[in-house]
Motif scaffolding. Structure first.
Motif, PDB file in Angstrom:
ATOM      1  N   ASN A   1       0.824  -1.197   0.000  1.00 32.23           N
ATOM      2  CA  ASN A   1       0.000   0.000   0.000  1.00 32.23           C
ATOM      3  C   ASN A   1       0.867   1.260   0.000  1.00 32.23           C
ATOM      4  N   ARG A   2       1.914   1.210   0.828  1.00 29.23           N
ATOM      5  CA  ARG A   2       2.821   2.347   0.903  1.00 29.23           C
ATOM      6  C   ARG A   2       3.504   2.583  -0.441  1.00 29.23           C
TER       7      ARG A   2
ATOM      8  N   LEU B   1       2.375   1.650  -3.353  1.00 28.61           N
ATOM      9  CA  LEU B   1       1.399   2.124  -4.343  1.00 28.61           C
ATOM     10  C   LEU B   1       1.080   3.607  -4.147  1.00 28.61           C
ATOM     11  N   LEU B   2       0.969   4.010  -2.856  1.00 32.49           N
ATOM     12  CA  LEU B   2       0.709   5.421  -2.572  1.00 32.49           C
ATOM     13  C   LEU B   2       1.855   6.292  -3.070  1.00 32.49           C
ATOM     14  N   GLU B   3       3.050   5.820  -2.854  1.00 36.31           N
ATOM     15  CA  GLU B   3       4.238   6.541  -3.313  1.00 36.31           C
ATOM     16  C   GLU B   3       4.223   6.677  -4.839  1.00 36.31           C
ATOM     17  N   HIS B   4       3.851   5.553  -5.460  1.00 41.41           N
ATOM     18  CA  HIS B   4       3.771   5.501  -6.912  1.00 41.41           C
ATOM     19  C   HIS B   4       2.712   6.486  -7.414  1.00 41.41           C
ATOM     20  N   LEU B   5       1.575   6.493  -6.696  1.00 39.70           N
ATOM     21  CA  LEU B   5       0.473   7.383  -7.043  1.00 39.70           C
ATOM     22  C   LEU B   5       0.903   8.844  -6.925  1.00 39.70           C
ATOM     23  N   ARG B   6       1.638   9.120  -5.855  1.00 33.37           N
ATOM     24  CA  ARG B   6       2.126  10.496  -5.649  1.00 33.37           C
ATOM     25  C   ARG B   6       3.049  10.911  -6.787  1.00 33.37           C
TER      26      ARG B   6
ATOM     27  N   ASN C   1       1.000  11.458  -9.826  1.00 31.70           N
ATOM     28  CA  ASN C   1       0.238  12.705  -9.703  1.00 31.70           C
ATOM     29  C   ASN C   1       1.115  13.917  -9.955  1.00 31.70           C
TER      30      ASN C   1
END
Lengths: 162, 274
Positions: free
Chosen positions: B77-78, B80-85, B88
């Protein structure tokens, strides 16, 4: 060296903030005048000669980035400094709230000084309307920022002493 | 007979059991779709146990799926969130580049239309005081800038250069109180002086009462005074008021340029004495 370097960096940062970052994010009457806060601090705490020179130079620096009239802020900052210097010994100048109040009053006084000087010596007709409308909001914002800045300065000084 | 059974007891019992089992099986073939008393009994006795078993099994499955099998999910999850950031920020950057590209394209088109040579500049600062309206741009004397040069965008006039340093300059915006530009109403050719009011509106002064000026009219530079070339868009008339007395009418103008959103400008490199 560090005694001069730290305030120097702080003043430079204030000037850069005032010209670049703050106008981009803050609407017009609510932009704080960070250099005026420095002048009030000088007026209440600094020695007369060095403080007066610095206040005047800060005014000139402000004039170089604001308005068309070099010397306008130089004059009003110097006057603010001199008035504060004269009354500082009668006030409890270590009190943060008093300094904040002094910033509010100094903002209004500086604005009125600008008004008189511009009305007498410039061709900027009608400037009094924008100036008077902006004075109270700017005074309030300056006081708010000053309370934070003086709080930080006091905390830093307390830490140094400890 | 009894002796014979006794002698072959084991095979006989085995055979009998197998036969009974076969008979049970055979007898139930007819009623295979309905439960007999045995089946019903077994089911009745065991169903509560089955329920408990099902609950335990469900719990175990939950533990497996939600906890044991998800040991890595937090890390995943971490990541993926990093990837998403990252994606973005890249998206925002690309969007920003796209918008900058559009703005610069318009500026380039304007540059090609201008009769005088011009120079693009970026806005790097604004006036700190609320009652003055100036900008700081990243071009100065070294780039050939001089005081008095007109500053424009693709939308229209921004102001003029007032203080020039080596690598930067200050621009007096047309909204500043000290700004005055000779203007003409495009439709009726009525003349006046466009003054800044320190707000987002401008004022057209010295327009004679008899002049034909209407709300919605476009205002352009008249070229008088020699600072601005003729025909540059200045603003749109938003209010016209003619008093009972007086020589002039009161006219309010909305600038064509959105002053608070200027990022790039074009400085017209016109000499002062041209």
């Amino acid at each position: 060296m560090s005694k001069l370097l730290k305030p120097g960096i702080a003043i430079l940062s204030a000037l850069i903030l005032q010209v670049t970052l703050l106008p981009a994010y803050i609407a017009d009457p609510f932009k704080p005048n960070l250099l005026l806060i420095v002048v009030v601090w000088l007026g209440l705490r600094a020695t007369p000669v060095r403080g007066a020179l610095l206040a005047y130079l800060l005014g000139l620096a402000q004039d170089s980035c604001s308005g068309l009239y070099l010397g306008l802020n130089g004059f009003s900052f110097l006057m603010t400094f001199l008035v504060l210097q004269n009354i500082a010994h009668r006030l409890y100048a270590d009190n943060r709230y008093l300094m904040t109040l002094a910033v509010f009053i100094a903002t209004i006084a500086c604005g009125l000084a600008h008004l008189v000087l511009l009305a007498l010596f410039s061709a900027a007709e009608g400037i009094y309307a924008s100036l008077l409308v902006s004075l109270i909001p700017q005074g309030a914002v300056n006081a708010l920022v000053a309370s934070v800045v003086f709080g930080i300065v006091d905390a830093a000084q307390t830490e140094e002493v400890a | 007979m009894w002796d014979l059974i006794k002698k072959y007891r084991v095979p006989f019992v085995t055979g009998a059991v197998v036969l009974v089992a076969f008979l049970v099986y055979g007898s139930n073939l007819k009623h295979r779709e309905s439960a007999n008393f045995f089946e019903r009994g077994v089911l009745t006795v065991l169903s509560p146990l089955f329920s408990v078993g099902a609950v335990v099994s469900g719990g175990a499955e939950t533990v497996w799926n939600d906890y044991i099998a998800l040991v890595d999910v937090r890390r995943q999850n971490r990541e993926l969130l990093e990837h998403l950031r990252t994606l973005n920020s890249r998206l925002v950057g690309e969007q920003e580049a796209l918008l900058a590209n559009e703005r610069l394209k318009k500026l380039l088109e304007l540059k090609e239309q201008m009769p005088a040579p011009s120079l693009a500049a970026s806005v790097i600062g604004e006036d700190g005081a609320p009652w003055f309206k100036t900008l700081v741009i990243d071009r100065g004397g070294k780039d050939g800038l001089q005081e008095g040069m007109p500053v424009v965008t693709s939308a229209g006039v921004v102001g003029q250069v007032v203080k020039v340093a080596a690598n930067s300059s200050r621009v007096l915006l047309l909204t500043d109180h000290a700004s005055a530009i000779a203007a003409v109403v495009q439709r009726s050719r009525a003349r006046g002086v466009l003054r800044g009011t320190g707000s987002r509106r401008l004022s057209l002064e010295f327009a004679i009462r008899e002049d034909d000026v209407k709300v919605g009219d476009q205002l352009v530079t008249s070229g008088i005074g020699g600072v601005f070339p003729k025909g540059l868009p200045l603003g749109e008339i938003t209010m016209v008021k003619k008093g009972e007395y007086g020589i002039f009418q009161t006219i309010e103008v909305r600038p064509m340029v959105s002053i608070s959103r200027i990022e790039e400008v074009l400085v017209l490199l016109k000499q002062r004495n041209e």
